[in-house]
Design an enzyme around this catalytic site. Structure first.
Site, PDB file in Angstrom:
ATOM      1  N   SER A 192       0.837  -1.188   0.000  1.00 63.69           N
ATOM      2  CA  SER A 192       0.000   0.000   0.000  1.00 63.69           C
ATOM      3  C   SER A 192       0.877   1.245   0.000  1.00 63.69           C
ATOM      4  O   SER A 192       1.699   1.412  -0.901  1.00 63.69           O
ATOM      5  CB  SER A 192      -0.967  -0.032   1.199  1.00 63.69           C
ATOM      6  OG  SER A 192      -1.985   0.926   1.051  1.00 63.69           O
ATOM      7  N   GLU A 208      -1.933  -2.851  -7.804  1.00 66.09           N
ATOM      8  CA  GLU A 208      -3.109  -3.069  -6.968  1.00 66.09           C
ATOM      9  C   GLU A 208      -3.561  -1.741  -6.406  1.00 66.09           C
ATOM     10  O   GLU A 208      -2.811  -0.765  -6.427  1.00 66.09           O
ATOM     11  CB  GLU A 208      -2.788  -4.050  -5.833  1.00 66.09           C
ATOM     12  CG  GLU A 208      -1.720  -3.588  -4.855  1.00 66.09           C
ATOM     13  CD  GLU A 208      -2.218  -2.670  -3.753  1.00 66.09           C
ATOM     14  OE1 GLU A 208      -3.421  -2.726  -3.414  1.00 66.09           O
ATOM     15  OE2 GLU A 208      -1.397  -1.890  -3.230  1.00 66.09           O
ATOM     16  N   HIS A 262      -5.029  -5.409  -1.167  1.00 69.63           N
ATOM     17  CA  HIS A 262      -5.733  -5.275   0.110  1.00 69.63           C
ATOM     18  C   HIS A 262      -6.727  -6.426   0.281  1.00 69.63           C
ATOM     19  O   HIS A 262      -7.947  -6.237   0.311  1.00 69.63           O
ATOM     20  CB  HIS A 262      -6.438  -3.927   0.179  1.00 69.63           C
ATOM     21  CG  HIS A 262      -5.499  -2.756   0.227  1.00 69.63           C
ATOM     22  ND1 HIS A 262      -4.733  -2.364  -0.861  1.00 69.63           N
ATOM     23  CD2 HIS A 262      -5.192  -1.907   1.237  1.00 69.63           C
ATOM     24  CE1 HIS A 262      -4.010  -1.309  -0.521  1.00 69.63           C
ATOM     25  NE2 HIS A 262      -4.271  -1.019   0.738  1.00 69.63           N
TER      26      HIS A 262
END
Length: 302
Positions: A110, A202, A273
């Protein structure tokens, strides 16, 4: 790219929060338990429980914990406790020389994509896109984590739920991570080198039009011109769109990228995630077999 040493029982793992704050002490306790579950020794940073706005402490406090870990020769890895936002603010102050002189694994995903990109650019060091330390780590994620960081084995493999967007095979360095961070780093000295790379992507909490805009930013900037392949992970919890935004879907957007680039491309791999996720050594060599939805990672330490 240089690989950090493999971890072993007794390895000392620094726990840091370079981005958002922890919710409460339970987050830290879970992180400590996760480190111990691999028979490592946890070393939490001095400011991991700090809070300043939407950061885990001030820039100076977060940078203190990171650089303290990097300057401590007894630390074998740095595992980020959570993502959020704020790691980009630290990039100019990171002690890259300390990391070059004593390479060690940097782990997280992230917002931690900012650190991965920076250490690849400044240190030419492999780092690990994997679960944050506070996560409830599933058996699937634990197995991939162990293969990547302890065994030095292929930590990816067949992606059972993936689908092919453009067939073929390709080999290259693994580059990428969180799409929002990659788009934000475009044009900076910390933007990745995508040439000859297999790009993994992502994101979370983004509506389809914003995912398209970020992908288009990277395409228009030339980032993907000479990449060898694209691997799309999960794009979870897409933000709600208004009715007048139309009915263009995420699969439409991803297929457009695959059609434009004409390189091997798959979507839906266990990355992002989600509970079950691969730990991928960014900067390491890999082979993408898009026809069989398989990503194979090589490790030069073996």
């Amino acid at each position: 790219m240089q690989h950090p040493d493999l971890l072993a029982p007794g390895s000392r793992v620094a726990l840091v929060c370079p981005s958002g704050p922890l919710r409460d002490r339970a987050d830290l306790d879970r992180a400590l338990d996760n480190v111990r579950s691999f028979d490592f020794h946890p070393v939490p940073g001095a400011w991991v429980m700090a809070r300043e706005g939407y950061w885990a402490g001030t820039d100076a406090q977060r940078l203190h914990d990171l650089n303290t870990a990097l300057r401590d020769d007894s630390i074998d890895a740095v595992w980020c406790i959570r993502g959020g936002y704020g790691a980009m603010r630290l990039l100019d102050g990171l002690d890259y020389e300390a990391l070059r002189s004593r390479p060690r694994a940097i782990i997280g995903y992230s917002d931690i994509t900012a650190l991965h990109c920076a250490v690849q650019r400044r240190c030419e060091l492999v780092s690990f896109h994997g679960p944050t330390a506070r996560a409830a780590i599933t058996d699937f994620s634990r197995d991939s984590f162990r293969r990547a960081l302890i065994d030095g084995a292929d930590s990816a493999g067949p992606a059972q739920d993936a689908h092919v967007l453009h067939g073929g095979r390709a080999s290259g360095r693994l580059v990428g991570g969180n799409l929002a961070l990659l788009a934000a780093l475009a044009g900076t000295p910390y933007a990745p080198d995508y040439d000859g790379a297999i790009v993994v992507l992502e994101d979370v909490n983004e509506p389809t039009y914003r995912i398209e805009r970020m992908l288009l930013t990277l395409r228009l900037g030339g980032s993907f011109l000479r990449c060898k392949g694209i691997v799309f992970g999960a794009f979870t919890h897409a933000a709600e769109q208004h009715e007048d935004d139309g009915r263009r879907t995420l699969p439409d957007v991803l297929r457009e990228v695959a059609d434009a680039l004409r390189v091997p491309c798959i979507a839906g791999v266990p990355l992002g995630h989600i509970d079950d996720q691969w730990t991928l050594p960014l900067g390491a060599d890999a082979e993408l077999d898009a026809d069989n939805a398989r990503l194979t990672v090589s490790d030069r330490r073996r």
